[in-house]
Enzyme design. Structure first.
Site, mmCIF file in Angstrom:
data_model
loop_
_atom_site.group_PDB
_atom_site.id
_atom_site.type_symbol
_atom_site.label_atom_id
_atom_site.label_comp_id
_atom_site.label_asym_id
_atom_site.label_seq_id
_atom_site.Cartn_x
_atom_site.Cartn_y
_atom_site.Cartn_z
ATOM 1 N N HIS A 194 0.997 -1.365 0.155
ATOM 2 C CA HIS A 194 0.075 0.010 -0.007
ATOM 3 C C HIS A 194 0.765 1.234 -0.029
ATOM 4 O O HIS A 194 0.285 2.452 0.377
ATOM 5 C CB HIS A 194 -0.977 -0.187 1.202
ATOM 6 N N SER A 214 -7.375 -6.892 9.866
ATOM 7 C CA SER A 214 -8.683 -6.929 9.984
ATOM 8 C C SER A 214 -9.347 -7.815 8.993
ATOM 9 O O SER A 214 -10.624 -8.252 9.080
ATOM 10 C CB SER A 214 -9.531 -5.888 10.235
HETATM 11 P P1 NAD Z 1 -7.114 -2.456 10.315
HETATM 12 O O1 NAD Z 1 -6.829 -1.179 11.173
HETATM 13 O O2 NAD Z 1 -8.276 -2.556 9.533
HETATM 14 O O3 NAD Z 1 -7.136 -3.509 11.224
HETATM 15 C C1 NAD Z 1 -6.231 -3.789 12.439
HETATM 16 C C2 NAD Z 1 -6.063 -4.980 13.147
HETATM 17 O O4 NAD Z 1 -5.370 -5.301 14.018
HETATM 18 C C3 NAD Z 1 -7.408 -5.506 13.820
HETATM 19 O O5 NAD Z 1 -8.046 -6.759 13.184
HETATM 20 C C4 NAD Z 1 -7.267 -5.550 15.244
HETATM 21 O O6 NAD Z 1 -7.900 -6.513 15.992
HETATM 22 C C5 NAD Z 1 -5.673 -5.854 15.206
HETATM 23 N N1 NAD Z 1 -4.937 -5.649 16.352
HETATM 24 C C6 NAD Z 1 -5.035 -4.382 17.180
HETATM 25 N N2 NAD Z 1 -3.946 -4.166 18.089
HETATM 26 C C7 NAD Z 1 -3.526 -5.411 17.593
HETATM 27 C C8 NAD Z 1 -2.076 -5.774 18.334
HETATM 28 N N3 NAD Z 1 -1.588 -5.407 19.510
HETATM 29 N N4 NAD Z 1 -1.334 -7.059 17.756
HETATM 30 C C9 NAD Z 1 -1.939 -7.592 16.842
HETATM 31 N N5 NAD Z 1 -3.059 -7.129 16.067
HETATM 32 C C10 NAD Z 1 -3.893 -6.298 16.616
HETATM 33 O O7 NAD Z 1 -5.807 -2.631 9.587
HETATM 34 P P2 NAD Z 1 -5.543 -3.270 8.172
HETATM 35 O O8 NAD Z 1 -6.005 -4.745 8.142
HETATM 36 O O9 NAD Z 1 -3.896 -3.283 8.254
HETATM 37 O O10 NAD Z 1 -6.159 -2.422 7.239
HETATM 38 C C11 NAD Z 1 -6.148 -1.127 7.086
HETATM 39 C C12 NAD Z 1 -5.365 -0.233 6.167
HETATM 40 O O11 NAD Z 1 -4.812 1.078 6.796
HETATM 41 C C13 NAD Z 1 -4.232 -0.625 5.356
HETATM 42 O O12 NAD Z 1 -4.081 -0.795 3.945
HETATM 43 C C14 NAD Z 1 -2.826 0.582 5.792
HETATM 44 O O13 NAD Z 1 -2.368 0.762 4.521
HETATM 45 C C15 NAD Z 1 -3.733 1.453 6.555
HETATM 46 N N6 NAD Z 1 -3.080 1.954 7.832
HETATM 47 C C16 NAD Z 1 -1.765 1.777 7.708
HETATM 48 C C17 NAD Z 1 -1.232 1.960 9.299
HETATM 49 C C18 NAD Z 1 0.447 1.773 9.329
HETATM 50 O O14 NAD Z 1 1.160 1.905 8.270
HETATM 51 N N7 NAD Z 1 0.883 1.618 10.680
HETATM 52 C C19 NAD Z 1 -1.865 2.503 10.258
HETATM 53 C C20 NAD Z 1 -3.264 2.564 10.066
HETATM 54 C C21 NAD Z 1 -3.663 2.428 8.868
#
Ligand code: NAD
Ligand code: ZN
Length: 235
Positions: free
Chosen positions: A107, A175
């Site tokens: 992404h 997720s």
């Molecule tokens: P999402 O936010 O939709 O889901 C996050 C998942 O992480 C949930 O299922 C939740 O239960 C789980 N989670 C929460 N705390 C956790 C932990 N300590 N350990 C393990 N799992 C944990 O995220 P997604 O599925 O990656 O999709 C969202 C999109 O958002 C991605 O495409 C991304 O590009 C973008 N995004 C990226 C970042 C980043 O780069 N750090 C941050 C936010 C969003």
């Protein structure tokens, strides 16, 4: 034994970076369609730049956690065992800072910009805006090098190829609602190699494809995965 790991925002949660949809479809108090779609950028490019400037600046304040470190150790330990590929949906740079090398950002990356005039991308560590000139062609037409909703993720051919050859697949902190990544477990399951599938998530998605679910935060779940695979975390 070929291994493909998919990570999502959850793996960076314990480093202090908010996940995406966690509660209500908001990302850091913004509606996703405003800050993560081409239409949102056309409507208000200054706001979108500002949003990603804040996310980019936050990278100075966060560090990789135990889960990022354990995945880098897993990659090192896997040498000689088979192919290894880490696919991340994250746009932060915590995997590479922890030492991961066989890494694909499907992404995009906060620390890169894309020129909408000439198509070049390049590293970018500071703030950007609507009047930031392209280092290559000079046009004031830069955007974050982030794959927004409706756009095609990067490295899909290579990722599909790796999933087709995978004997082990693990989804961590995702997720399972954002396609095409949400379909990777099914893809691996169908590859005819009896691929074994793991999920690590404190709130497991309930995906029916997973053979093993480690219901724990990534900082505990990834070291546990290494144990189960017979790999020491200090590799
Ligand atoms: P999402 O936010 O939709 O889901 C996050 C998942 O992480 C949930 O299922 C939740 O239960 C789980 N989670 C929460 N705390 C956790 C932990 N300590 N350990 C393990 N799992 C944990 O995220 P997604 O599925 O990656 O999709 C969202 C999109 O958002 C991605 O495409 C991304 O590009 C973008 N995004 C990226 C970042 C980043 O780069 N750090 C941050 C936010 C969003
Ligand atoms: Zn350009």
């Amino acid at each position: 034994m070929n291994l493909v790991v998919l990570t999502g925002a959850g793996i960076s949660a314990e480093s202090g970076i908010s996940t995406f949809r966690a509660a209500d479809g908001l990302w850091e108090n913004h509606r996703i369609e405003d800050v993560a779609s081409p239409e949102g950028f056309m409507r208000d490019p200054a706001l979108v730049h500002h949003f990603y400037n804040l996310r980019r600046a936050q990278l100075h304040e966060v560090v990789p956690n135990k889960a990022h470190q354990a995945l880098a150790a897993l990659e090192r330990a896997w040498r000689g065992r088979g192919a290894f590929l880490l696919v991340t949906q994250n746009v932060d740079d915590l995997h590479e800072r922890a030492g991961s090398r066989a890494l694909r950002h499907m992404h995009g990356e906060l620390r890169r910009l894309l020129c909408t005039a000439c198509g070049e991308t390049g590293p970018w560590h500071d703030d950007a805006g609507v009047d930031t000139p392209c280092p290559d062609c000079g046009a004031e037409a830069m955007r974050p090098d982030i794959v927004w909703f409706g756009e095609i993720p990067h490295h899909m051919d290579e990722i599909m190829e790796a999933l087709g050859q995978a004997d082990l697949f693990c989804a961590i902190g995702t997720s399972g609602v954002v396609y095409p990544a949400a379909g990777f477990a099914a893809q691996a399951r169908r590859n005819g190699r009896n691929c074994v599938l793991y999920e690590i998530n404190p709130t497991p998605t309930g995906g029916r494809y997973f053979d093993h679910v480690i219901a724990a935060p990534a900082s505990e779940g990834v070291p546990e995965l290494l144990c189960r695979l017979g790999v020491g975390a200090d590799s």
